[in-house]
Scaffold this motif. Sequence first.
Motif, PDB file in Angstrom:
ATOM      1  N   ALA A 147       0.741  -1.251   0.209  1.00  0.00           N
ATOM      2  CA  ALA A 147      -0.085   0.038   0.111  1.00  0.00           C
ATOM      3  C   ALA A 147       0.872   1.265  -0.193  1.00  0.00           C
ATOM      4  O   ALA A 147       0.723   2.176  -0.677  1.00  0.00           O
ATOM      5  N   ARG A 148       2.222   0.972   0.652  1.00  0.00           N
ATOM      6  CA  ARG A 148       3.033   2.360   0.686  1.00  0.00           C
ATOM      7  C   ARG A 148       3.374   2.631  -0.730  1.00  0.00           C
ATOM      8  O   ARG A 148       3.978   3.693  -0.924  1.00  0.00           O
ATOM      9  N   CYS A 149       3.518   1.702  -1.653  1.00  0.00           N
ATOM     10  CA  CYS A 149       3.795   1.985  -3.032  1.00  0.00           C
ATOM     11  C   CYS A 149       2.825   2.474  -3.898  1.00  0.00           C
ATOM     12  O   CYS A 149       3.113   3.154  -5.191  1.00  0.00           O
ATOM     13  N   SER A 150       1.616   2.700  -3.433  1.00  0.00           N
ATOM     14  CA  SER A 150       0.497   3.348  -4.220  1.00  0.00           C
ATOM     15  C   SER A 150       0.810   4.834  -4.554  1.00  0.00           C
ATOM     16  O   SER A 150       1.295   5.737  -3.783  1.00  0.00           O
ATOM     17  N   PRO A 151       0.673   5.212  -5.875  1.00  0.00           N
ATOM     18  CA  PRO A 151       1.049   6.509  -6.203  1.00  0.00           C
ATOM     19  C   PRO A 151       0.162   7.466  -5.126  1.00  0.00           C
ATOM     20  O   PRO A 151       0.544   8.679  -4.909  1.00  0.00           O
ATOM     21  N   ALA A 152      -0.918   7.261  -5.043  1.00  0.00           N
ATOM     22  CA  ALA A 152      -2.061   8.345  -4.123  1.00  0.00           C
ATOM     23  C   ALA A 152      -1.063   8.433  -2.869  1.00  0.00           C
ATOM     24  O   ALA A 152      -1.372   9.357  -2.327  1.00  0.00           O
ATOM     25  N   VAL A 153      -0.933   7.414  -2.282  1.00  0.00           N
ATOM     26  CA  VAL A 153      -0.487   7.345  -1.094  1.00  0.00           C
ATOM     27  C   VAL A 153       0.880   8.115  -0.922  1.00  0.00           C
ATOM     28  O   VAL A 153       1.044   8.832  -0.130  1.00  0.00           O
ATOM     29  N   ARG A 154       1.774   7.820  -1.699  1.00  0.00           N
ATOM     30  CA  ARG A 154       2.866   8.617  -1.806  1.00  0.00           C
ATOM     31  C   ARG A 154       2.755  10.091  -2.035  1.00  0.00           C
ATOM     32  O   ARG A 154       3.520  10.848  -1.734  1.00  0.00           O
ATOM     33  N   TYR A 155       1.848  10.425  -3.054  1.00  0.00           N
ATOM     34  CA  TYR A 155       1.501  11.874  -3.070  1.00  0.00           C
ATOM     35  C   TYR A 155       1.015  12.463  -1.882  1.00  0.00           C
ATOM     36  O   TYR A 155       1.448  13.429  -1.500  1.00  0.00           O
ATOM     37  N   LEU A 156       0.041  11.635  -1.144  1.00  0.00           N
ATOM     38  CA  LEU A 156      -0.642  12.216   0.166  1.00  0.00           C
ATOM     39  C   LEU A 156       0.769  12.417   1.204  1.00  0.00           C
ATOM     40  O   LEU A 156       0.495  13.596   1.870  1.00  0.00           O
ATOM     41  N   ARG A 157       1.491  11.569   1.156  1.00  0.00           N
ATOM     42  CA  ARG A 157       2.591  11.688   2.248  1.00  0.00           C
ATOM     43  C   ARG A 157       3.465  12.832   1.809  1.00  0.00           C
ATOM     44  O   ARG A 157       3.909  13.492   2.876  1.00  0.00           O
ATOM     45  N   SER A 293     -12.325   0.594  -1.620  1.00  0.00           N
ATOM     46  CA  SER A 293     -12.352  -0.540  -0.590  1.00  0.00           C
ATOM     47  C   SER A 293     -11.182  -0.163   0.586  1.00  0.00           C
ATOM     48  O   SER A 293     -10.658   0.691   0.412  1.00  0.00           O
ATOM     49  N   GLY A 294     -11.618  -0.841   1.615  1.00  0.00           N
ATOM     50  CA  GLY A 294     -10.583  -0.758   2.808  1.00  0.00           C
ATOM     51  C   GLY A 294      -9.361  -1.441   2.704  1.00  0.00           C
ATOM     52  O   GLY A 294      -8.528  -1.064   3.317  1.00  0.00           O
ATOM     53  N   HIS A 295      -9.208  -2.265   1.550  1.00  0.00           N
ATOM     54  CA  HIS A 295      -8.010  -2.847   1.143  1.00  0.00           C
ATOM     55  C   HIS A 295      -7.303  -1.507   0.560  1.00  0.00           C
ATOM     56  O   HIS A 295      -7.004  -1.727  -0.531  1.00  0.00           O
ATOM     57  N   LEU A 296      -6.550  -0.851   1.124  1.00  0.00           N
ATOM     58  CA  LEU A 296      -5.638   0.134   0.601  1.00  0.00           C
ATOM     59  C   LEU A 296      -4.687  -0.164  -0.197  1.00  0.00           C
ATOM     60  O   LEU A 296      -4.357   0.577  -1.355  1.00  0.00           O
ATOM     61  N   GLN A 297      -3.941  -1.456  -0.227  1.00  0.00           N
ATOM     62  CA  GLN A 297      -3.036  -1.898  -0.982  1.00  0.00           C
ATOM     63  C   GLN A 297      -3.809  -2.135  -2.471  1.00  0.00           C
ATOM     64  O   GLN A 297      -2.908  -2.430  -3.364  1.00  0.00           O
ATOM     65  N   GLN A 298      -4.904  -2.245  -2.497  1.00  0.00           N
ATOM     66  CA  GLN A 298      -5.930  -2.391  -3.779  1.00  0.00           C
ATOM     67  C   GLN A 298      -6.590  -1.421  -4.332  1.00  0.00           C
ATOM     68  O   GLN A 298      -6.920  -1.451  -5.443  1.00  0.00           O
ATOM     69  N   ALA A 299      -7.002  -0.489  -3.286  1.00  0.00           N
ATOM     70  CA  ALA A 299      -8.016   0.236  -3.968  1.00  0.00           C
ATOM     71  C   ALA A 299      -7.678   1.362  -4.785  1.00  0.00           C
ATOM     72  O   ALA A 299      -6.512   1.797  -5.200  1.00  0.00           O
ATOM     73  N   VAL A 300      -8.489   1.791  -5.515  1.00  0.00           N
ATOM     74  CA  VAL A 300      -8.827   2.720  -6.322  1.00  0.00           C
ATOM     75  C   VAL A 300      -8.956   4.247  -5.710  1.00  0.00           C
ATOM     76  O   VAL A 300     -10.169   4.426  -5.261  1.00  0.00           O
ATOM     77  N   LEU A 301      -7.855   5.095  -5.794  1.00  0.00           N
ATOM     78  CA  LEU A 301      -8.240   6.317  -4.777  1.00  0.00           C
ATOM     79  C   LEU A 301      -8.321   7.457  -5.341  1.00  0.00           C
ATOM     80  O   LEU A 301      -7.897   7.810  -6.503  1.00  0.00           O
ATOM     81  N   THR A 302      -9.014   8.402  -4.673  1.00  0.00           N
ATOM     82  CA  THR A 302      -9.111   9.883  -5.112  1.00  0.00           C
ATOM     83  C   THR A 302      -8.852  10.710  -4.034  1.00  0.00           C
ATOM     84  O   THR A 302      -9.297  10.638  -2.903  1.00  0.00           O
ATOM     85  N   VAL A 303      -7.781  11.941  -4.236  1.00  0.00           N
ATOM     86  CA  VAL A 303      -7.470  12.647  -3.380  1.00  0.00           C
ATOM     87  C   VAL A 303      -8.110  13.945  -3.478  1.00  0.00           C
ATOM     88  O   VAL A 303      -7.877  14.500  -4.786  1.00  0.00           O
ATOM     89  N   GLU A 315     -10.453  18.008  -6.189  1.00  0.00           N
ATOM     90  CA  GLU A 315      -9.691  17.082  -6.695  1.00  0.00           C
ATOM     91  C   GLU A 315      -8.215  17.583  -6.909  1.00  0.00           C
ATOM     92  O   GLU A 315      -7.911  18.380  -7.585  1.00  0.00           O
ATOM     93  N   LEU A 316      -7.348  16.653  -6.351  1.00  0.00           N
ATOM     94  CA  LEU A 316      -5.913  17.079  -6.440  1.00  0.00           C
ATOM     95  C   LEU A 316      -5.357  15.660  -7.141  1.00  0.00           C
ATOM     96  O   LEU A 316      -5.285  14.662  -6.731  1.00  0.00           O
ATOM     97  N   PRO A 317      -5.496  15.648  -8.495  1.00  0.00           N
ATOM     98  CA  PRO A 317      -4.863  14.656  -9.407  1.00  0.00           C
ATOM     99  C   PRO A 317      -3.706  14.111  -8.998  1.00  0.00           C
ATOM    100  O   PRO A 317      -2.889  14.892  -8.858  1.00  0.00           O
ATOM    101  N   VAL A 318      -3.415  12.769  -8.849  1.00  0.00           N
ATOM    102  CA  VAL A 318      -2.003  12.389  -8.767  1.00  0.00           C
ATOM    103  C   VAL A 318      -0.986  12.703  -9.887  1.00  0.00           C
ATOM    104  O   VAL A 318      -1.369  12.301 -11.023  1.00  0.00           O
ATOM    105  N   PRO A 319      -0.030  13.401  -9.490  1.00  0.00           N
ATOM    106  CA  PRO A 319       1.009  13.904 -10.675  1.00  0.00           C
ATOM    107  C   PRO A 319       1.600  12.495 -11.092  1.00  0.00           C
ATOM    108  O   PRO A 319       1.789  11.501 -10.844  1.00  0.00           O
ATOM    109  N   SER A 320       1.729  12.686 -12.603  1.00  0.00           N
ATOM    110  CA  SER A 320       2.495  11.427 -13.244  1.00  0.00           C
ATOM    111  C   SER A 320       3.719  11.133 -12.760  1.00  0.00           C
ATOM    112  O   SER A 320       4.072   9.895 -13.110  1.00  0.00           O
TER     113      SER A 320
END
Length: 385
Positions: A147-157, A293-303, A315-320
């Motif tokens: 889950a820590r490799c998710s682009p959205a999670v890294r962007y949020l961090r 989904s609560g399975h953050l390691q699989q979920a499609v996320l919107t920030v 919305e803050l689209p995840v940068p490429s």
Amino acid sequence: MTHPTEPTLTTAPAMTHPTAPVRVGIIGLSARGGWAAQSHLPALRRLPGFEVRALSASSAASARAAGEKYDVPFAYGSAAELAAGDEVDLVVVSVKVPLHREAVLAAIGAGKAVLSEWPLGNGAAEAEELAAAAAAAGVRTFTGLQARCSPAVRYLRDLIADGYVGEVLSTSLVASGRGWGPEFRPGGAYLLDRANGATMLTIPFGHTIDAFSMVLGEFTELSAVTATRRGTVHEEGTGRATPMTAEDQVAVSGLLTSGAVASVHFRGGLSRGTDFHWEINGSHGDLVVTGDSGHLQQAVLTVRGGRGTDAGLAELPVPSRYYDVPSLADVADRTPYNVGAQYAAVLADLTESTAHVPDFAHAARRQRLLAGIEHAATTGDRVTF
């Protein structure tokens, strides 16, 4: 609550031939499908630098069937045989949690680098044992906390680190476990038994709380309530009634290293309202993450976020730049992406002696957090870390 001594962290040398592909053996790759076939195999086959050379299954016959289906040259009927094979550099453990210990110890005993799916062990004590064994053997270890490799999670961090919301004052997260609801899938009965260590607390909550902590910091103290509200659930299709002892309600509140107040609630099944909602409130702004989904390691996320004089959230689209593994472009925001992004980091760790991917020592610490939650829920104590 007392905690065992931290395992000694070791950094093994880089592999001697970084230009040669890392030869992978997957324990638990089945012709019938499953997580290894859905995620590990497609991720590894998209990435330069890896070659899937071997697999093992529950029997020699099932291993041969899987080898033929997936065109894997070496097929073994046991984890020990695979681990001992000269054609494997990295052993991947993708079996049910109660089988992790035997498979991981076989890899460690053979002196091989090993990646185990999360959770590492069936309980904190087993995770400690495996972390200590790996440290003593000096082998490289990796834990599948993707889950820590998710682009959205890294962007949020990075948004938090860059001060988007100012000082984080509080955070609240509510999520659905998807499983552990009124029905379970055929073959999934073992998830219902708390003794097997594969529960809503250890799997979706564990994956999510690891990414949560990467973004906002660790808990320093917490209290918890857990419950099994559905004592009997039914198999999809057949309606067969089966007892459930795994908790289907987990509610945790506490303080983070920053002083922020945190509340996390997971509930079994799915909701007609929202299945993932994470709000971060700061002195100068707010961030909201939603998903399917609560399975953050699989979920499609919107920030989404807002700060300063903003009237609401945008919305803050995840940068490429966060989708930084080009060979995985065709599976972006799909199951293999986060697994593949973690494997790309594993490759760097093996060939460059870096330490990007959580190791077994990290996994043991994370399982101590889960043990602390269980202790707090059982005793009513407030647990400190």
